[in-house]
Design an enzyme around this catalytic site. Structure first.
Site, PDB file in Angstrom:
ATOM      1  N   ASN A   1       4.354   2.399  -0.659  1.00 43.49           N
ATOM      2  CA  ASN A   1       3.843   1.630   0.307  1.00 43.49           C
ATOM      3  C   ASN A   1       2.561   2.387   0.939  1.00 43.49           C
ATOM      4  O   ASN A   1       1.460   1.671   1.231  1.00 43.49           O
ATOM      5  CB  ASN A   1       4.698   0.940   1.173  1.00 43.49           C
ATOM      6  CG  ASN A   1       4.069   0.168   2.458  1.00 43.49           C
ATOM      7  OD1 ASN A   1       3.357   0.518   3.272  1.00 43.49           O
ATOM      8  ND2 ASN A   1       4.417  -1.093   2.333  1.00 43.49           N
ATOM      9  N   LYS A   2       2.931   3.616   1.163  1.00 44.53           N
ATOM     10  CA  LYS A   2       1.865   4.425   1.948  1.00 44.53           C
ATOM     11  C   LYS A   2       0.735   4.770   1.188  1.00 44.53           C
ATOM     12  O   LYS A   2      -0.499   4.818   1.593  1.00 44.53           O
ATOM     13  CB  LYS A   2       2.596   5.897   2.366  1.00 44.53           C
ATOM     14  CG  LYS A   2       1.659   6.679   3.293  1.00 44.53           C
ATOM     15  CD  LYS A   2       2.396   7.802   3.855  1.00 44.53           C
ATOM     16  CE  LYS A   2       3.052   8.728   3.146  1.00 44.53           C
ATOM     17  NZ  LYS A   2       2.156   9.751   2.467  1.00 44.53           N
ATOM     18  N   ASP A   3       0.988   4.854  -0.148  1.00 47.05           N
ATOM     19  CA  ASP A   3      -0.180   4.961  -1.449  1.00 47.05           C
ATOM     20  C   ASP A   3      -0.945   3.561  -1.263  1.00 47.05           C
ATOM     21  O   ASP A   3      -2.277   3.561  -1.430  1.00 47.05           O
ATOM     22  CB  ASP A   3       0.253   5.281  -2.665  1.00 47.05           C
ATOM     23  CG  ASP A   3       0.756   6.652  -2.885  1.00 47.05           C
ATOM     24  OD1 ASP A   3       0.295   7.292  -1.650  1.00 47.05           O
ATOM     25  OD2 ASP A   3       1.271   7.083  -3.645  1.00 47.05           O
TER      26      ASP A   3
END
Length: 941
Positions: A597-599
Site C-alpha cells: 500500500n505504501k508503494d
C-alpha cells in the site's frame, strides 16, 4: 438519571444505537445487505439505550468527583470552546475513556443481538456462524463427502502480533473486561433491586479505577510485557472459546448431516510473532525468544493441568459399577507406570479408574511443565501422545453409553490439546533478508578464510552458486565463530533456540521462519542454508521429524510482481522440494498489505495482491504443490483491514482451499478477543468464512469475473498507481508529511517495543508502514485508503467513453473484489476531513510546498468522492453503512476537537527547545491526543 444526561442521550443516541449492527451481522459475507429481523433491531436499539445511558451516567458521576470542571465539557455543546491549559490532559483522558466505554457497550449489545437473533430464528439464522454456513451448504445440495473433504484439509490460523498499534496495557484490558462482565451480569432479570444496585456500584468503581489508572504508558513496553499481553487473551478467552468453536461446528454437522458422521479435526490453531519477530526490533534477542517459548509452554501446560484437575473431580466413576474396556485398562497401566507414582494414585482413588487415569496424566503434565527438573514422572514426548490417551478414554466412556459426558467434558479437552498443544501458539521467527544475507557473508568469511575476499555480492549469480554448493554438502556442525557482528551472532543464536524447541515436548512450538523483504530465490535459500548449518535441515527426509518451514514474505509491489518468477525456481530446488514433500506438498507464502500500500496506494495494492494470489496458485498447480497464503493484514483499511467475512469471500477463486493464516495486530486483538462472546463469534466467523469460500468458490461464476473485468481492474490499478506516485514523488512530500502529522512524535508514544524505522534511516522506503498509516490517519488525510482512485476512474471513463459508468456499476454489483475495494474506500473517505487536514497543513513551513501538496490531496479527495458516489448510486458517503455512519457521526465532534488540539500541541512542542520544561508540559497532552484520535477512529495503524 439526571435531566442533563437524559438530554445528552436523546441528542446522541440515534447516532450510537445501531453502532454494532455491521459488526454483528453485515460482516458475514452477504455483500453488505443486512439481514436483521425487525423485532431484533428494535430490541438492540432498546438495549443500547439502556447500556449507553448507564455507562455515560457513571462516567459523568466519576468526572464530577474527580475533575468537576470537566463536567460541562462532557455534557454541553462546548466542542469548539477553548479549554484551559490545565484541563487539556484531563479533557482528553475523559474523551478517550468515553470512546472505550462506547466500544464496550457496542460489543455487549452486539452479543445480545446475536443471542436474540438465534432465539428468534434458531442457530442457522446467525450469519457468520458454522450453523449458518453448514445450513446453506446442505440447502445447496452439498453432500457429506464434499463437506468431509473440505474439513480434512482445513486449517485456520490467527497469528497474534505485537505491532505497535495497541495502546492499552494488560491492566487496562482487565478493567475493560470487568466492565464488560458487569454489563453481562445486568442482562439477567433475576436480580433484586438491591443486587442490581450492587452490580452498578461495582461498574462505577471500575470506571473510577480506569480514570485513576490512566492510559499513557510511562515507559515503552518490553518484549516480556508484550508476551504477557498476548498470553492474556489466551488465558481470558481463547483457551475456552477455541474448543467451543469446534463444538459449534460439530453441532451444525450433527443437525444437518445426521445420517453421515463426518470426521472433525481441530480446524483452528494459533501462531504468534510476539517474542519471535525480530525484523527491525533489536529488543527481540535469542534469549527473549527462549523466554517467550517458555512462557507460552507454561501457560498451555498450566491450563491443561487445571482442566485435568476439574475433570478428575467430575469423573467419580467406579469400576464396580461399569464394565471397563480392555483397551482402557491397558492404557491405564501404561500411564500409571509412566507416572512413577502408581501406588499413591491407586491408593488415593481406589476403584475409580478414570480418576486414576487422569491423575497419572497430571503427573506426566507436571513433568512436561518442569522439563529438566527432578520430577519422577516421564514427560510427554508430544501432544499427540496425550491426544491418543484421551481418545482411549473417549472410546471407553462411549462404550459405557456416556455420550453426553464425552461431548460435554472429554472431547473439548482433547480439542484443547489438538489446538494449543504444549505451546499455546506456534512462534514464528521473522527476520529481514538483509540481515540473513549479511549473516551468511560473515559465516562464509570464517568458514573460507582463504577465499573470503572472493565472496560474491548477495543476489549475484555467483552468490547463488555458492549457496547451492553449500546446500548440496553433507551436514557438518558449524564451528564456533568469534568476532561476529551483533546481528549475525543473534541470527545464529536464535537458530540454536529453534533447534532446542524443535527437540522439546512440542516441536510445533516453533512455527515458520518468515523472511521479510524476499526479493529473490537466493534470499530464501540463504535462510535454508543458515538453518542447515545449525542442523535444522536434514540431508534426507526424516519421517519422524517436523519439516522446517521457510515462508517468503512478498511485501512491495515489485516483489509481489516478481513472486511469479521466484516461486517456480524455489519449488524446483531439491532442499525446498524435500521440505514441501514432508509437509504433504504444501508451501506457505506470506503477502504483505502494508508496504504494498505504501508503494502503490490502496487500489493498486489490492489488485496486485489479488493477481499475485491467482498467479501463485497456478504456479503451485503446475508444480504439484498446494499453496497456502498467510495474509499480513492490519486493522486499518489501508493495511488490509476489512470486515472478516466479506474480505475472505472476496479472495480470488481457488486461493483459500480450506487454509488461511492471518495476522491479528494490536488493537484488533483486543477488539476481537478481549471478551468470551466476541472471541467465540470472531473465531467462528473467521473459520466459517474459510469453509464457505472453500465450498462455494468452485461453483460461483460471480467470482470468476471475466477477461473484460480484469482488464478494467488492470487499467484502473495502473492509472491509480500513476496518480499515487505523482503525489509521493512530489518535491517536499516527506517534509510535508513530517510537518503536517505527528509521525516524528509517534516514537514518544510508548505503544510497542519496536522502533518506528528499520535500520535507523529516515527515507520513505525505510519508514515502517504502521507509522505511515498512523500519521496519515491522525491528521485526517487518510490518503492510504483512497488516494489515486478518483483520477483512475475519471481517466478511464474519459478514454473509454459512454457506457463506462454502466460497466463500473455492473462490476460493483457482481464483483466481490471490486465492491469490497469501493466499500472500504468509501468508509475511509467518510473518516477523512479536508478542513481538518488543512489545519494540519498549516504546520508546514514551506508555503509553496504546502499549497501544492495540499491542493493535490484536496482535489483528489473531491474527485474520488464524486466518482465513488457515481458508482454506488448514492448521494452522500457511507449512507449504505448506517451503523458505521451513525457511530462516526456520534464520535466525530470529539475527534475533530482533539484534532484541533493536537495541531496546537504540535506547534507548541516543536517551538519549544529540546529538553525544556515547556516541551515536557506539552508532551502529555500531545500523546493523549494521539490515543484519543486512534480510539475514536477505532484503530491506530
Amino acid at each position: 438519571m439526571s435531566q442533563e444526561i437524559a438530554a445528552f442521550t436523546a441528542a446522541t443516541l440515534s447516532g450510537a444505537a445501531g453502532g454494532s449492527r455491521d459488526a454483528g451481522h453485515r460482516d458475514a459475507g452477504d455483500g453488505g445487505a443486512g439481514r436483521l429481523d425487525p423485532m431484533v433491531a428494535d430490541v438492540r436499539e432498546s438495549d443500547f439505550s439502556e447500556v449507553f445511558e448507564l455507562l455515560f451516567g457513571l462516567l459523568v458521576d466519576v468526572i464530577r468527583v474527580r475533575q468537576p470542571d470537566l463536567t460541562a465539557i462532557l455534557l454541553k455543546d462546548t466542542l469548539a470552546a477553548p479549554i484551559p491549559a490545565e484541563l487539556r490532559v484531563a479533557a482528553q483522558q475523559m474523551t478517550g475513556m468515553w470512546f472505550q466505554l462506547l466500544s464496550i457497550a457496542e460489543e455487549n449489545v452486539a452479543q445480545r443481538a446475536r443471542r436474540k437473533l438465534e432465539s428468534a430464528g434458531g442457530p442457522d439464522s446467525v450469519a457468520g456462524t458454522f450453523a449458518n454456513v453448514v445450513a446453506e451448504a446442505a440447502a445447496a445440495g452439498t453432500d457429506a463427502d464434499e463437506i468431509a473433504r473440505a474439513l480434512s484439509g482445513m486449517d485456520v490460523c490467527p497469528t497474534i502480533t505485537a505491532h505497535p498499534t495497541e495502546a492499552k496495557r494488560v491492566t487496562v484490558l482487565e478493567i475493560h473486561r470487568r466492565i464488560y462482565r458487569g454489563l453481562v451480569d445486568l442482562e439477567s432479570a433475576r436480580w433484586t433491586p438491591r443486587e442490581r444496585d450492587a452490580i452498578v456500584r461495582r461498574l462505577r468503581a471500575d470506571i473510577d479505577v480506569l480514570w485513576m489508572t490512566g492510559e499513557l504508558r510511562l515507559e515503552k513496553p518490553t518484549v516480556e510485557q508484550e508476551v504477557a499481553w498476548g498470553i492474556h487473551f489466551f488465558q481470558e478467552t481463547l483457551y475456552e472459546q477455541a474448543p467451543q468453536t469446534i463444538d459449534n461446528l460439530a453441532a451444525a454437522l450433527r443437525r444437518h448431516y445426521p445420517e453421515s458422521p463426518i470426521p472433525l479435526p481441530a480446524v483452528v490453531h494459533f501462531s504468534s510473532w510476539i517474542g519471535g519477530d525480530r525484523d527491525g526490533n533489536p529488543f527481540v534477542t535469542a534469549e527473549t525468544t527462549r523466554m517467550a517459548l517458555a512462557e507460552y509452554r507454561r501457560a498451555a501446560v498450566g491450563r491443561l493441568i487445571k482442566r485435568v484437575d476439574e475433570l478428575t473431580r467430575i469423573l467419580s466413576i467406579s469400576a464396580g459399577q461399569v464394565k471397563v474396556p480392555e483397551e482402557f485398562v491397558r492404557m491405564l497401566a501404561d500411564l500409571l507406570h509412566a507416572s512413577r507414582n502408581a501406588a499413591e494414585i491407586v491408593a488415593r482413588n481406589p476403584g475409580e479408574v478414570f480418576r486414576q487415569f487422569l491423575s497419572a496424566i497430571r503427573e506426566r503434565l507436571e513433568a512436561t511443565l518442569e522439563v529438566g527438573s527432578a520430577h519422577p514422572a516421564k514427560p510427554y514426548t508430544s501432544p499427540q501422545e496425550l491426544v491418543r490417551q484421551l481418545l482411549v478414554m473417549e472410546r471407553a466412556l462411549m462404550g459405557m453409553q456416556a455420550h453426553d459426558l464425552v461431548v460435554q467434558r472429554i472431547r473439548p479437552l482433547r480439542w484443547h490439546v489438538e489446538i494449543f498443544g504444549f505451546r499455546t501458539a506456534a512462534l514464528d521467527i521473522r527476520q529481514n533478508s538483509t540481515v540473513v544475507n549479511k549473516t551468511l557473508i560473515e559465516v562464509w568469511q570464517r568458514l573460507f578464510p582463504d577465499t573470503a575476499a572472493a565472496i560474491p555480492a548477495p543476489n549475484s549469480k555467483e552468490w547463488r552458486v555458492w549457496i547451492d554448493r553449500e546446500l548440496a554438502q553433507a551436514y557438518k556442525p558449524l564451528p564456533a565463530m568469534e568476532g561476529l557482528s551483533k546481528d549475525a551472532a543473534e541470527m545464529l543464536a536464535v537458530l540454536d533456540v529453534v533447534a532446542e524447541a524443535r527437540g522439546g515436548a512440542d516441536p510445533k512450538a516453533i512455527g515458520a521462519l518468515i523472511l521479510s523483504m524476499t526479493t529473490s530465490t537466493a534470499d530464501v535459500l540463504a535462510y535454508f542454508l543458515l538453518a542447515k548449518y545449525k542442523g535444522l535441515v536434514p540431508d534426507e527426509d526424516i519421517a519422524e521429524r517436523a519439516p522446517l518451514t521457510v515462508v517468503p514474505l512478498f511485501e512491495t509491489i515489485e516483489d509481489l510482481q516478481r513472486s511469479e518468477q521466484i516461486m517456480p525456481e524455489l519449488l524446483d530446488h531439491p532442499v525446498v522440494r524435500r521440505s514441501v514433500r514432508a509437509r504433504d506438498h504444501l508451501q506457505e507464502i506470506m503477502l504483505g498489505y502494508s508496504d504494498s500500500n505504501k508503494d502503490g496506494g490502496f487500489l493498486c495494492s489490492n489488485w496486485e495482491l489479488a493477481k499475485a494470489q491467482k498467479r501463485l496458485v497456478e504456479v503451485g498447480r503446475k508444480k504439484g504443490v498446494r499453496i497456502a497464503f498467510f495474509h499480513g493484514r492490519g486493522g486499518s483499511v489501508s493495511r488490509g483491514g476489512a470486515p472478516t467475512g466479506r474480505a475472505i469471500a472476496a479472495q480470488p477463486l481457488g486461493t483459500v482451499n480450506g487454509r488461511l493464516r492471518i495476522t491479528e495486530q494490536g488493537e484488533v486483538v483486543s477488539s476481537k478477543f478481549a471478551n468470551r462472546g466476541s472471541a467465540l463469534y470472531q473465531l467462528e466467523l473467521l473459520a466459517s468464512s474459510v469453509l464457505a469460500h472453500t465450498l462455494k468458490s468452485p461453483r460461483e461464476a460471480a467470482q470468476r469475473g471475466g477477461a473484460e473485468k480484469e482488464e478494467v481492474l488492470e487499467a484502473l490499478a495502473g492509472l491509480s498507481l500513476a496518480s499515487y506516485c505523482k503525489l509521493i514523488e512530489q518535491p517536499g512530500l516527506i517534509d510535508y508529511f513530517n510537518a503536517a502529522s505527528p509521525v516524528e512524535e509517534l516514537a514518544l508514544l510508548k505503544l510497542g517495543s519496536r522502533p518506528a524505522r528499520r535500520f535507523g534511516a529516515k527515507a520513505l522506503g525505510d519508514l515502517r508502514a504502521i507509522p505511515w498509516v498512523f500519521a496519515w490517519s491522525q491528521n485526517r488525510h487518510l490518503i492510504t485508503g483512497w488516494y489515486g482512485m478518483g483520477t483512475a476512474i475519471e481517466a478511464y471513463t474519459k478514454v473509454q467513453g459512454s457506457g463506462t459508468l454502466d460497466l463500473l456499476q455492473e462490476m460493483f454489483a457482481t464483483s466481490r473484489f471490486f465492491r469490497l475495494v469501493i466499500d472500504e474506500a468509501e468508509k475511509t473517505l467518510c473518516l477523512a476531513d479536508m478542513e481538518i487536514a488543512t489545519t494540519y497543513a498549516s504546520l508546514v513551513p514551506d508555503v509553496e510546498a504546502r499549497e501544492r501538496i495540499l491542493g493535490m490531496i484536496r482535489q483528489e479527495y473531491a474527485r474520488t468522492v464524486q466518482h465513488v458516489l457515481a458508482i454506488t448510486g448514492e448521494t452522500e458517503l457511507a449512507r449504505r453503512f448506517p451503523a458505521f455512519r451513525r457511530r462516526f457521526d456520534h464520535v466525530r465532534p470529539l475527534i475533530d476537537r482533539t484534532n484541533r488540539w493536537q495541531v496546537e500541541y504540535l506547534a507548541e512542542f516543536r517551538a519549544a527547545p529540546e529538553a525544556s520544561e515547556k516541551r515536557e508540559e506539552v508532551l502529555a497532552p500531545l500523546l493523549m491526543s494521539m490515543n484519543c484520535i486512534a480510539g475514536g477512529l477505532g484503530w491506530t495503524g
